[in-house]
Each structure stands twice: as C-alpha cells, then as structure tokens.
Design an enzyme around this catalytic site. Sequence first.
Site, PDB file in Angstrom:
ATOM      1  N   LYS A  54       0.809  -1.224   0.000  1.00 39.84           N
ATOM      2  CA  LYS A  54       0.000   0.000   0.000  1.00 39.84           C
ATOM      3  C   LYS A  54       0.845   1.279   0.000  1.00 39.84           C
ATOM      4  CE  LYS A  54      -4.363  -1.564   0.617  1.00 39.84           C
ATOM      5  NZ  LYS A  54      -5.518  -1.170  -0.209  1.00 39.84           N
ATOM      6  N   SER A  79      -8.788  -0.403   6.834  1.00 42.11           N
ATOM      7  CA  SER A  79      -8.721  -1.352   7.959  1.00 42.11           C
ATOM      8  C   SER A  79      -7.313  -1.428   8.523  1.00 42.11           C
ATOM      9  CB  SER A  79      -9.173  -2.743   7.512  1.00 42.11           C
ATOM     10  OG  SER A  79      -8.263  -3.263   6.558  1.00 42.11           O
ATOM     11  N   GLU A 205      -9.311 -13.831  -3.746  1.00 44.21           N
ATOM     12  CA  GLU A 205      -9.975 -13.193  -2.604  1.00 44.21           C
ATOM     13  C   GLU A 205     -10.434 -14.243  -1.603  1.00 44.21           C
ATOM     14  OE1 GLU A 205     -13.208 -10.857  -4.170  1.00 44.21           O
ATOM     15  OE2 GLU A 205     -14.000 -12.533  -5.323  1.00 44.21           O
ATOM     16  N   GLY A 209     -15.730 -13.637   1.063  1.00 49.52           N
ATOM     17  CA  GLY A 209     -15.989 -12.345   0.424  1.00 49.52           C
ATOM     18  C   GLY A 209     -15.688 -12.387  -1.056  1.00 49.52           C
ATOM     19  N   ASP A 211     -17.058 -11.174  -3.694  1.00 47.72           N
ATOM     20  CA  ASP A 211     -17.749 -10.174  -4.520  1.00 47.72           C
ATOM     21  C   ASP A 211     -17.028  -9.942  -5.838  1.00 47.72           C
ATOM     22  OD1 ASP A 211     -16.149  -7.232  -3.912  1.00 47.72           O
ATOM     23  OD2 ASP A 211     -15.845  -8.881  -2.523  1.00 47.72           O
ATOM     24  N   LYS A 274      10.791 -18.373   6.500  1.00 51.82           N
ATOM     25  CA  LYS A 274      11.203 -17.437   7.558  1.00 51.82           C
ATOM     26  C   LYS A 274      10.661 -16.025   7.351  1.00 51.82           C
ATOM     27  CE  LYS A 274      13.476 -21.034   8.768  1.00 51.82           C
ATOM     28  NZ  LYS A 274      12.692 -22.017   9.538  1.00 51.82           N
ATOM     29  N   SER A 305       1.217  -9.699  -0.388  1.00 44.19           N
ATOM     30  CA  SER A 305       0.812  -8.289  -0.306  1.00 44.19           C
ATOM     31  C   SER A 305       1.224  -7.575   0.977  1.00 44.19           C
ATOM     32  CB  SER A 305      -0.698  -8.173  -0.493  1.00 44.19           C
ATOM     33  OG  SER A 305      -1.381  -8.986   0.444  1.00 44.19           O
TER      34      SER A 305
END
Length: 320
Positions: A54, A79, A205, A209, A211, A274, A305
């Site tokens: 992100k 979140s 996903e 969820g 969707d 690790k 991610s």
Amino acid sequence: MQNLPTYDDVVAAADRINGHAHKTPVLTSRTVNEDLQAEVFFKCENLQRMGAFKFRGAFNALSRFDAEQRKAGVVAFSSGNHAQAIALSAKLLGIPATIVMPHDAPAAKVAATKGYGGKVVIYDRYTQDREQIGRELAEKEGLTLIPPYDHPDVLAGQGTAAKELFEEVGPLDYLFVPLGGGGLLSGCALATRALAPDCKLYGVEPEAGNDGQRSFKSGSIVHIDTPKTIADGAQTQHLGEVTFPIIRRDVTDILTASDSELIDCMSFLASRMKIVVEPTGCLGLAAARQLKEQVQGKRVGVLISGGNIDMSRFAALLQS
C-alpha cells in the site's frame, strides 16, 4: 469508463516512488518448486515500507498533491495497511493526515498509523459507512480524500510491484495477486499486459468475500456485506469504479481461498521461508496450490501483499 489509467501511469508512478519505496526482494523456495513442480517467484511486499504494498500507491497519490492540498491535508479510510501507508507517506511529504479506521482494526495497525503521525477516527465497520465518514470529513475540513483502492494514482502506484517483479525475473506464465477492492490487482494487470502479455493473471480473494469473483462473472459490480474472514486486508464490500473495468478487461479469472488454506500458507511461509505474512498476503500462494496441475512446468509469480499482523494473533491462528 473513459480515461482509465494505463501502463504509462505505472511507469510514471515508479519514477515518483523511486528512492522512497523499497524495491522488495523476490524469494524462491525449493520446497514450493518441488511441491508444485514449477518455478515459483515470491514478490515480498510484506518487506515494503510499513509492511505492505500500500505504500506504493499512497506515496504516488500524495506526491501529486498541489501546494494547497498539501497544506490542508489528506483523509483516508482503511482497515489498516492503507491507513499506515497514507500516514507514513504524509509524514514524509509534510502533509497532515486523518485516517478513518474500524473499531476492530488490528491493534498493531492502529498503533503504527498513530506512530506515523496520523490522526485516527474510529468507526464501526458493521453499522457505519466509512466512505461517507471520509467524504464528510473531506468536505467539512477541506481535506483531499484518497480512497484505499478506487483511485487512478493509487492503483498506478500498486502496479509498480508487478513491474519490478517482471523486470527482475522476466516473463511469467502465471501470476497470482491478492484481491480486496482491486487496487493491487488492477495496477498489476496494467504491468502484466505490458510486460508479459501472455501471462495468466489471477486475482484471489477470501472465500467468505467473493464479490470480485461474482462481479467478474456477472459483468457488473456486486456489493456484499462486510465478509467475516481472517483476511482483514480483503474485507471489502465491492470492487471500484476504476479498478473493475481494468480487472474485467485484463484479468484471466478470480479465485478464492478459505481461511484454513490461508493459515496453512502462513504456517509454511513462517516455518520454511522465515517470513511473517498476514492472512491476506497468503491468498496468492493458496491459489497457486489449488492450480497445482495447471502450473506444473511453468514460471509462476506469487505476490505477497503484506505482513502486518499482531504477533499474538499470528500465534493464535497458527495454533487454531
């Protein structure tokens, strides 16, 4: 939809974040290669600044603010990982940041967001609308709202992860990317189609969820209630107006993984490779394992991610 971002936007984002974002390592595992009978490359965004991909999109978006926007500040809702990414990017760029976070966000993510200087506003994710809260704050205080995924600059920044992966290891036959709202997947799709046009690209996903899978099949964005899953980074209710058309055009298919599969992958990545990976970050590996027969003899990319998870929670999940 007109004016969708292109690979040129990913290239421009790579220039903007250069020297600020980490060029994260690509790891391999002999055990995984033997298990899948494939050559597997893990792009480790759990080792990115603030612990997740992100940072790429947040820094790219905030670096494009004009002087007036920088002075007034940014507001975001998240979140956790986008929250931290915006807070850290804002701190580096000298921009005040307000972050709307759910009451049940992981404590480590809330603490990190505050630690980066973000002002945190708490809401109930099951009864309140975070997007509405964010819009109201933006309007009331003159802030610029940067959503976690549905923004051209955000998704272009996220796509730099796949760009780096292809530039380091060359073309791939398969690439598995975690999917929440679609910022990472749509950005990676732009890079994939430019750098490895024949690569089969899968979004993954949580099973609870799906969707994105339903949207992909139906051709229009499906809205769901907040899914109950350990993959808190993918507890989104719908894909974005900007991310969905790119996903529909450029992605091969959308797969899902169960919470138990994610726990198995977390355990493997910790014990054998690790590395600490949060549940959402394990979606790609879970899906690659599901397609074991298809990927045999192929070159496979798995995008990890993020790695932001409370250690007590991490230990509890591995013991469950």
